[in-house]
Write a protein that holds these residues in place. Structure first.
Motif, PDB file in Angstrom:
ATOM      1  N   MET A   1       0.578  -1.080  -0.160  1.00  0.00           N
ATOM      2  CA  MET A   1      -0.017  -0.166  -0.075  1.00  0.00           C
ATOM      3  C   MET A   1       0.182   0.652  -0.170  1.00  0.00           C
ATOM      4  SD  MET A   1      -3.003   1.518   2.079  1.00  0.00           S
ATOM      5  CE  MET A   1      -4.090  -0.011   2.160  1.00  0.00           C
ATOM      6  N   GLN A   2       0.575   2.805  -0.708  1.00  0.00           N
ATOM      7  CA  GLN A   2       1.036   3.531  -0.597  1.00  0.00           C
ATOM      8  C   GLN A   2       0.640   4.472   0.216  1.00  0.00           C
ATOM      9  OE1 GLN A   2       2.633   4.520  -5.023  1.00  0.00           O
ATOM     10  NE2 GLN A   2       3.551   2.245  -5.447  1.00  0.00           N
ATOM     11  N   ALA A   3       0.888   5.687   0.243  1.00  0.00           N
ATOM     12  CA  ALA A   3       0.385   6.861   0.482  1.00  0.00           C
ATOM     13  C   ALA A   3      -0.770   7.592  -0.188  1.00  0.00           C
ATOM     14  CB  ALA A   3       1.723   8.306   1.149  1.00  0.00           C
ATOM     15  N   GLN A   4      -1.011   8.050  -1.535  1.00  0.00           N
ATOM     16  CA  GLN A   4      -1.971   8.031  -2.188  1.00  0.00           C
ATOM     17  C   GLN A   4      -2.870   7.033  -1.715  1.00  0.00           C
ATOM     18  OE1 GLN A   4       0.575   7.273  -3.436  1.00  0.00           O
ATOM     19  NE2 GLN A   4       0.461   5.722  -6.138  1.00  0.00           N
ATOM     20  N   ASP A   5      -2.839   5.120  -1.437  1.00  0.00           N
ATOM     21  CA  ASP A   5      -3.842   4.413  -0.951  1.00  0.00           C
ATOM     22  C   ASP A   5      -4.454   4.898   0.298  1.00  0.00           C
ATOM     23  OD1 ASP A   5      -3.995   3.308  -4.051  1.00  0.00           O
ATOM     24  OD2 ASP A   5      -2.426   1.790  -2.482  1.00  0.00           O
ATOM     25  N   VAL A   6      -3.996   5.495   1.565  1.00  0.00           N
ATOM     26  CA  VAL A   6      -3.969   5.971   2.394  1.00  0.00           C
ATOM     27  C   VAL A   6      -5.161   7.050   2.333  1.00  0.00           C
ATOM     28  CG1 VAL A   6      -3.619   6.441   4.607  1.00  0.00           C
ATOM     29  CG2 VAL A   6      -2.137   4.241   3.706  1.00  0.00           C
ATOM     30  N   PHE A   7      -4.890   7.937   1.521  1.00  0.00           N
ATOM     31  CA  PHE A   7      -5.072   8.906   1.316  1.00  0.00           C
ATOM     32  C   PHE A   7      -6.846   8.634   0.512  1.00  0.00           C
ATOM     33  CE2 PHE A   7      -1.259  11.576   1.987  1.00  0.00           C
ATOM     34  CZ  PHE A   7      -1.493  12.179   2.987  1.00  0.00           C
ATOM     35  N   ALA A   8      -6.984   7.659   0.013  1.00  0.00           N
ATOM     36  CA  ALA A   8      -8.468   6.992  -0.983  1.00  0.00           C
ATOM     37  C   ALA A   8      -8.869   6.410   0.172  1.00  0.00           C
ATOM     38  CB  ALA A   8      -7.971   6.419  -1.954  1.00  0.00           C
ATOM     39  N   ARG A   9      -7.836   6.405   0.936  1.00  0.00           N
ATOM     40  CA  ARG A   9      -9.681   4.753   1.768  1.00  0.00           C
ATOM     41  C   ARG A   9      -9.345   5.909   2.623  1.00  0.00           C
ATOM     42  NH1 ARG A   9      -6.004   0.152   4.529  1.00  0.00           N
ATOM     43  NH2 ARG A   9      -7.831  -1.539   4.085  1.00  0.00           N
ATOM     44  N   LEU A  10      -8.489   7.432   3.203  1.00  0.00           N
ATOM     45  CA  LEU A  10      -9.433   8.273   4.040  1.00  0.00           C
ATOM     46  C   LEU A  10     -10.775   9.599   3.944  1.00  0.00           C
ATOM     47  CD1 LEU A  10      -9.691   9.975   6.243  1.00  0.00           C
ATOM     48  CD2 LEU A  10      -7.532  11.677   5.708  1.00  0.00           C
ATOM     49  N   ALA A  11     -10.716   9.745   2.404  1.00  0.00           N
ATOM     50  CA  ALA A  11     -11.479  10.239   1.658  1.00  0.00           C
ATOM     51  C   ALA A  11     -13.111   9.312   1.174  1.00  0.00           C
ATOM     52  CB  ALA A  11     -10.783  10.829   0.662  1.00  0.00           C
ATOM     53  N   ALA A  12     -12.662   8.318   1.006  1.00  0.00           N
ATOM     54  CA  ALA A  12     -13.786   7.149   0.798  1.00  0.00           C
ATOM     55  C   ALA A  12     -14.757   6.792   2.512  1.00  0.00           C
ATOM     56  CB  ALA A  12     -13.390   5.724   0.659  1.00  0.00           C
ATOM     57  N   ALA A  13     -14.164   7.484   3.296  1.00  0.00           N
ATOM     58  CA  ALA A  13     -14.419   6.603   4.395  1.00  0.00           C
ATOM     59  C   ALA A  13     -15.244   7.896   4.848  1.00  0.00           C
ATOM     60  CB  ALA A  13     -13.252   5.561   5.382  1.00  0.00           C
ATOM     61  N   LEU A  14     -14.721   9.019   4.628  1.00  0.00           N
ATOM     62  CA  LEU A  14     -15.143  10.402   5.707  1.00  0.00           C
ATOM     63  C   LEU A  14     -16.429  10.753   5.320  1.00  0.00           C
ATOM     64  CD1 LEU A  14     -11.497  12.481   6.314  1.00  0.00           C
ATOM     65  CD2 LEU A  14     -13.675  11.208   8.109  1.00  0.00           C
ATOM     66  N   SER A  15     -16.541  10.612   3.508  1.00  0.00           N
ATOM     67  CA  SER A  15     -17.523  10.690   2.989  1.00  0.00           C
ATOM     68  C   SER A  15     -19.064   9.050   3.527  1.00  0.00           C
ATOM     69  CB  SER A  15     -17.484  10.707   1.299  1.00  0.00           C
ATOM     70  OG  SER A  15     -17.303   8.982   1.255  1.00  0.00           O
TER      71      SER A  15
END
Length: 161
Positions: A1-15
């Motif tokens: 997993m890369q940093a952008q994957d963590v940011f993508a997970r974060l964005a999806a979960a926050l919404s």
């Protein structure tokens, strides 16, 4: 997993996810792996203290020394929590990794800030509703003896006031 994957997970979960604390715990393992940390924990500020939400350990404690890197979850100068990473004492944290952690800390701090504002708004609305009901009941309690007296006298006009 890369940093952008963590940011993508974060964005999806926050919404979609309503449980921000559970999200913070779920993000611990990917954050620890990306940071090459042996362990990680996350805490949130509550009542002037930090309350630990969760920890993750990816391996046994090494024979050598470790250090703890602390990343603030802050927004506009106010701390809403932190996550801690146990890394090897001789580990070099590059500027890209440090920047990634600062950005993630700022995003998580913003999410915690928004959740705090939402909770405070709900509490204010609940207090207003409670106060309105309490005032109405107090008024009725004050008027009830006058109503009983008017009914007892057969004074319909006073009873309807």
């Amino acid at each position: 997993m890369q940093a952008q994957d963590v940011f993508a997970r974060l964005a999806a979960a926050l919404s979609t996810d309503g449980d921000l604390h559970a999200l913070l715990v779920r993000l611990l393992e990917p954050i620890a792996r990306l940071s090459r940390a042996r362990a990680a924990s996350v805490s949130v500020a509550e009542g002037g203290r930090l309350r630990q939400l969760g920890t993750v350990e990816l391996g046994p404690a090494p024979a050598g020394h470790e250090r703890v890197a602390v990343v603030a979850l802050a927004h506009r100068g106010r701390s809403f929590g932190q996550y801690e990473l146990s890394i090897a004492a001789d580990a070099v944290v590059g500027e890209e990794t440090a920047g990634w952690h600062r950005t993630l800390g700022a995003l998580l701090g913003l999410a915690l800030h928004d959740a705090c504002i939402e909770r405070e708004s709900r509490q204010a609305i609940a207090a207003e509703v409670h106060d309105g009901i309490a005032q109405t009941l107090s008024f009725a309690r004050l008027r009830l003896p006058l109503l009983e007296e008017a009914i007892g006298r057969g004074d319909q006009r006073s009873a309807l006031r």
